[in-house]
Design a protein around this motif. Structure first.
Motif, short mmCIF file in Angstrom:
data_model
loop_
_atom_site.label_atom_id
_atom_site.label_comp_id
_atom_site.label_asym_id
_atom_site.label_seq_id
_atom_site.Cartn_x
_atom_site.Cartn_y
_atom_site.Cartn_z
N SER A 192 0.91 -1.13 -0.01
CA SER A 192 -0.49 -0.32 -0.17
C SER A 192 0.79 1.13 -0.38
CB SER A 192 -0.88 -0.05 1.34
OG SER A 192 -1.97 -1.39 1.33
N ALA A 193 0.37 2.45 -0.61
CA ALA A 193 1.31 3.84 -0.39
C ALA A 193 0.84 5.21 -0.89
CB ALA A 193 2.35 3.26 -1.96
N GLY A 194 0.99 5.52 -0.09
CA GLY A 194 0.01 7.28 -0.17
C GLY A 194 0.11 8.52 0.78
N LYS A 222 4.04 -3.89 3.10
CA LYS A 222 4.47 -2.90 3.61
C LYS A 222 3.79 -1.44 3.43
CE LYS A 222 8.97 -5.29 2.20
NZ LYS A 222 10.47 -5.25 1.16
N VAL A 223 3.89 -0.74 3.45
CA VAL A 223 3.86 1.22 3.39
C VAL A 223 4.54 2.21 3.35
CG1 VAL A 223 1.72 2.36 4.55
CG2 VAL A 223 1.54 -0.05 4.94
N TYR A 224 4.28 2.98 2.40
CA TYR A 224 4.66 3.39 1.72
C TYR A 224 4.65 5.14 1.54
CZ TYR A 224 8.67 0.19 -0.07
OH TYR A 224 9.56 -0.78 -0.24
N MET A 255 8.85 4.33 -6.22
CA MET A 255 7.92 3.73 -5.58
C MET A 255 7.43 2.82 -7.02
SD MET A 255 5.83 2.97 -3.65
CE MET A 255 4.78 1.56 -3.57
N TYR A 256 8.01 3.30 -8.15
CA TYR A 256 8.17 2.37 -9.80
C TYR A 256 7.78 0.81 -9.54
CZ TYR A 256 5.70 6.31 -12.00
OH TYR A 256 4.74 7.92 -11.93
N SER A 257 9.71 0.69 -8.67
CA SER A 257 10.44 -0.53 -8.71
C SER A 257 9.98 -1.60 -7.49
CB SER A 257 11.61 0.54 -8.31
OG SER A 257 11.58 0.36 -6.94
N LYS A 258 9.11 -0.62 -7.04
CA LYS A 258 8.50 -1.29 -5.78
C LYS A 258 7.05 -2.96 -5.97
CE LYS A 258 11.20 0.80 -3.14
NZ LYS A 258 12.27 0.11 -3.20
N GLU A 280 -1.02 2.03 -11.69
CA GLU A 280 0.50 1.93 -10.90
C GLU A 280 0.62 0.10 -10.90
OE1 GLU A 280 1.83 6.46 -10.38
OE2 GLU A 280 1.59 4.22 -8.56
N ALA A 281 -0.61 -0.06 -10.48
CA ALA A 281 -0.64 -1.39 -9.71
C ALA A 281 -1.23 -2.40 -11.14
CB ALA A 281 -1.77 -1.61 -8.42
N LYS A 282 -2.01 -1.70 -11.62
CA LYS A 282 -2.72 -2.63 -12.52
C LYS A 282 -2.21 -2.39 -13.49
CE LYS A 282 -7.40 -2.68 -14.11
NZ LYS A 282 -7.91 -3.44 -14.36
N ALA A 283 -1.05 -1.69 -13.92
CA ALA A 283 0.21 -1.52 -15.01
C ALA A 283 1.45 -2.74 -14.60
CB ALA A 283 0.58 -0.26 -15.27
#
Length: 365
Positions: A192-194, A222-224, A255-258, A280-283
């Motif tokens: 999760s991130a935000g 993991k939370v970013y 983030m994109y690499s996570k 981004e998760a869907k991609a």
């Protein structure tokens, strides 16, 4: 070449609107001479890298943050800038920018587009924000919402003219695809991130995590992100003795690499416009579990096909769906394989064309 200017409230902070503004300015620079203005400047540098074709107006803006001060400090300088640079159209990115430009550009011939990056239904009870939206809608040539639902809400609650409101999805940043790897169904990481602010629901995330990790498992969550809610979230993790399971990773520029490192993505927000993290998760073909809040997730996730939509704020039901996917790697892989089903509508080429068509129509008004 026509000249357009994107105006954001504060490009020096990290946030969804600022990220979208940077991405959109790059897309539009293929068709127009593009300028960018930050009305307020909490920090000295902007948070997102801009395309070399985009002209960032460093001399404009104020360190003050209150709307009244932002209007007063920018009033004459921005009007002068628009006239001197012969700007054909301004795009107000977000509600605050919308109301500020409605006042600053009053009486000017420049075309104006209000880009509402929130969701009307989420803040109807907030009279101040709703009035700001009304001012922005009434004083611009066109309002662009993030979702079809939000567009419909303008018609229902504001009695908006159907010729004055449309919707265009946020695009997936092209850079996301550079980090995409084959889905790893053996991963035992939830992601999760935000921004850690109230509306993002990280307090609910911990409530869900307590139920998810009530039984022994080698999965971790993991939370970013960072923000004013961070200390409260950290305390709640300790209170529930989840320190080994819910890992606060802080803010990251990587983030994109996570995404490729996780097996599930979870969103527990109270409200969203159109969440970039889900795109981004869907991609990355990551199965998603999200609360079915009023706007956003239901236009991204196909429930039971590439993820799960859970009744909003039902932590028990969300925990059950997460555990179901944790226990079934084949189901996760199946969801991953289906995640590209509706992704084309969010890709930059399609979104770029929609923006071009929309701006051209406004310029002809």
């Amino acid at each position: 070449m026509k000249r357009i200017c994107l105006v954001d409230y504060d490009m020096t902070v990290t946030g969804g609107v600022e990220q979208v503004t940077a991405n959109l300015s790059k897309m539009l620079a293929e068709y127009y001479e593009v300028f960018l203005v930050s009305l307020s400047k909490k920090n000295s540098d902007i948070a997102y890298k801009l395309d070399s074709k985009v002209h960032y107006e460093k001399k404009l803006g104020t360190p003050k943050t209150r709307i009244r001060n932002v209007i007063m400090d920018n009033f004459f300088s921005i009007r002068r800038f628009i006239n001197q640079e012969h700007i054909d159209c301004v795009l107000a990115m977000g509600t605050y920018s919308g109301v500020v430009l409605s006042i600053i550009c009053k009486g000017m011939k420049v075309k104006k587009i209000f880009c509402d990056h929130g969701a009307l239904i989420n803040q109807l009870d907030d009279n101040t924000v709703t009035n700001y939206r009304k001012i922005a809608y009434r004083n611009t040539n066109l309002t662009v919402t993030l979702t079809e639902r939000s567009m419909s809400d303008y018609f229902s609650y504001m009695k908006a003219d159907k010729n004055k409101v449309t919707y265009i999805y946020n695009s997936i940043d092209e850079n996301v695809f550079k980090f995409v790897k084959p889905y790893d169904k053996t991963s035992k990481t939830i992601l999760s991130a935000g921004r850690m602010t109230k509306e993002k629901g990280f307090d609910l995330l911990i409530d869900v995590a307590k139920k998810v990790f009530s039984e022994e498992t080698d999965w971790v969550w993991k939370v970013y992100g960072d923000g004013k809610e961070y200390p409260m979230i950290a305390d709640k993790i300790k209170q529930f003795h989840l320190e080994d399971k819910v890992i606060l990773c802080g803010e990251t520029k990587e983030m994109y690499s996570k995404y490729s490192q996780c097996g599930l993505y979870v969103l527990t927000s109270y409200r969203e416009g159109l969440p970039l993290v889900l795109l981004e998760a869907k991609a990355n073909k990551i199965p998603i579990v999200s609360f079915d809040i009023e706007t956003g997730p239901s236009e991204i996730i196909c429930d039971g096909t590439d993820g799960y939509l859970v009744d909003k704020y039902d932590c028990e039901a969300m925990a059950d769906k997460i555990k179901k996917l944790m226990l079934d790697s084949e189901l996760r892989e199946k969801f991953s394989n289906e995640s590209s089903r509706n992704i084309e509508q969010f890709k930059s080429e399609n979104i770029k064309q929609k923006w071009y068509d929309t701006i051209e129509k406004v310029l002809q008004i």
